[in-house]
Structure formats: C-alpha cells, structure tokens
Design an enzyme around this catalytic site. Sequence first.
Site, short mmCIF file in Angstrom:
data_model
loop_
_atom_site.label_atom_id
_atom_site.label_comp_id
_atom_site.label_asym_id
_atom_site.label_seq_id
_atom_site.Cartn_x
_atom_site.Cartn_y
_atom_site.Cartn_z
N HIS A 41 0.84 -1.21 0.00
CA HIS A 41 0.00 0.00 0.00
C HIS A 41 0.87 1.26 0.00
CE1 HIS A 41 -2.73 -2.96 2.11
NE2 HIS A 41 -3.53 -2.52 1.18
N ARG A 191 -3.41 -10.57 4.20
CA ARG A 191 -3.78 -11.92 4.65
C ARG A 191 -2.58 -12.77 5.06
NH1 ARG A 191 -8.52 -13.43 0.37
NH2 ARG A 191 -10.03 -12.01 1.26
#
Length: 286
Positions: A41, A191
């Site tokens: 990100h 995840r």
Amino acid sequence: MQIPFEVFREPAVMRARVEDLRRDGRRIAVVPTMGALHEGHLALVRHARAQADVVILTIFVNPTQFGPTEDLSRYPRDEAGDLAKARPAGIDLAFCPPAAAMYPPGAQTFVEVRELQQPLCGASRPGHFAGVATIVAKLFHITLPHLAVFGEKDYQQLAIIRRMVRDLDFAIEIASVPIIRESDGLALSSRNAYLSAEQRHAALALSKGLAAAEALVKAGERSAATIVAAARAPIEAESLARIDYLELRDATELTPITDRLERPGVLAMAVFMGTTRLIDNRVLRP
Ligand code: PAF
C-alpha cells in the site's frame, strides 16, 4: 504549499474540501484501501505522491465486497496504525467513513462490469466485484481525483476498475504499481498475517509456479497447457496448499487462453493455505 493533515468521515465534507483544492488548481490523487496497510500500500502512496499535489488515502472495509461466508468482522482494523504508516509515505488527507455514511438505509444501486467480473475470483466470490466497483465509483465521486492508484496484485480488480472508468466516462487516470514481494518471493498481502510458519513456507509455491511458467515462456514455450502445468506443479507438491483456480487468460479481456500463448496473457491464481486464500499473478508476454 502543504495543506494541514485531516481525517474526513462525512462524504459531503470530504467532497467540499476537494472541490476547494481543485478550484486552487491542485492535482488530486486517491489511493483507495481497506486499511491493514503494508509496504504494498505504501508503494501506492509513494507513486501517488510523485504524481500529484494532494494525496488522499481512503480506508474503508467495504461490506458489500465480502460474501456471506467471508468474515467481515475478522478483517483487521487499525486506523491509527495505518495513518501512522501512511503519513510519512506522503498522504495529505484521509477519508475514513463509517459504513452508514457509505451505505445509508435503502442503498440499492450497484455498478457491475458484467463480463470481466465473472471468471477467476469472481467465480469463487460471487458479488465481490460488484461490491468493489460500486465502492470505488462512490469513492471517486467523493474524492474527485485526477488520478487513482491501485496495485497489480489484484489484477482482475484493476482490469474491472479500468473498464468501469472507460465505460462510465470517469475523467480519472488509473495508475498501477507492480506487486511488492518479500525477498523470498511471497507477494505482500494483509492476509499473510493469518499464515502459520509452515503455511508461510508452503505459500512460496505460488511465486515459484509463476517463475517456472515465465521461464518456460522466455525459453519459447507457447502451449497454454504446458505453461499452466509448470505453474501448478510446485503448488500441487505442497500438501498444505489447495488450488482454488490457476488459469491463463487474455491480459485485457480475461478470456481463457487454452491453445497457444500468442498475445499477452495473465497467469492468475488463488490458492488456499488452510482457510487463508492467497492470490498472485504474472503477465506473460510471448
Ligand atoms: O483493493 C482493495 O483494498 C479494495 O478492494 C478496494 C479497491 C479499496 C475497494 O474496497
């Protein structure tokens, strides 16, 4: 001139601020996220920073992209931690709305990118991409960006957003940033935090499979079946891994390539490690 950092929660207030900034001639970039930020990100934020005067990070765990069996409540949430990472990477403003502000009672309008949403993750997660396209369209209307930045790890999502922007005439440039990987090849994902040490090790099979397929293509192999088999082999050798899908598809239309790879294709996969579903992909150019 630098603007004071602010977190917005109300769509109308966020939009009013951006309208002012646009009137001042600022170029606006948005980086939409669901939080749980990692280096992947932050690479999107840095890309946006280099291309725009004002960078807006959005953090919203979007309920409409979770299926009934997917645990929305388990999704990691740490707004303060996310903002502490994103601010030094270069954000100017953040938009972190509550769910009720994005989906008021009676909300029933969805954006669907009919064909691109069907295969791959769309087949395993019905309704997921309608949720994604809808929330991204809403975020675009609220943050009014000139530029929006997405990661190439969510390849199908990126293809869908590009098509939505084209089909619905959004005046927004879509930029993408390549997958960021750990030094051993594992693609960064929020995840990965769910993986045990054994699963983390077994998960390296995904990038090994992609590398094996790419090496074959570079050596001149064009048979789709042979390329897919090379990618499957290391994953099938891992007892902890279960393939959800592993397919070679046209890089733009996402239609299947079943015979020969004579145009750019994307080798895309989703693999379960226990209950954690990991995705990865590589564009293969003959
Ligand atoms: O990629 C994500 O994090 C999400 O799907 C997105 C684009 C922010 C929409 O909720």
